[in-house]
Scaffold this motif. Structure first.
Motif: not given
Length: 159
Positions: A109-128
């Motif tokens: 996940g960190a690799y993807i965040a490090d290498h993107c210009d924008r991150l899409l998060a399919v996320w319900d907003g709750l903690p991991a």
């Protein structure tokens, strides 16, 4: 080239799925530049994103967290879809973790965040629910100053 990454839940409830698909599609609208997509190709959000990205002509990088990643798929259908998507990727980044651990998932996940210009998060907003979950990657991306677009239907909880 514009790079879009994804992080998200493996389980997307039926009542959230149309909203999630619409949000993912919207992320690719109006892209005048070539687009590159980064995904770990896990079941759920990652595979939905990769399918849509490829359908819209994006190039795909598969970020593989570990050597035994294929053993972690819960269904034969998700594994088959993973293999099919991976075969269509123009690039594969295999991280140096022998086993699929929370640390391996976080690193992917960190690799993807490090290498993107924008991150899409399919996320319900709750903690991991464990290290490397969607909430952790959203937090990490935000600390980098990455734009993060959260896609979820209000009032729906993941399974």
């Amino acid at each position: 080239m514009y790079r879009i990454g994804v992080t998200g839940h493996r389980s997307i409830p039926a009542e959230a799925r149309p909203h999630v698909l619409a949000g993912l599609r919207a992320a690719f609208r109006g892209r005048e530049r070539a687009t590159h997509a980064l995904s770990s190709l896990a079941g759920g959000a990652d595979q939905l994103f990769a399918d849509l990205a490829l359908a819209r002509g994006a190039e795909l990088t598969a970020v593989i967290p570990s050597g035994d990643y294929e053993a972690c798929f819960e269904s034969a259908a998700d594994l088959a879809r993973y293999r099919a998507l991976k075969a269509r990727a123009v690039r594969e980044v295999r991280l140096d973790f022998p086993h699929s651990t929370d640390e391996a998932y976080y690193a992917a996940g960190a690799y993807i965040a490090d290498h993107c210009d924008r991150l899409l998060a399919v996320w319900d907003g709750l903690p991991a629910r464990g290290l490397g979950g969607t909430g952790d990657i959203v937090t990490y991306a935000r600390t980098l100053g990455r734009p993060v677009t959260v896609i979820w239907r209000d009032g729906v909880l993941r399974g």
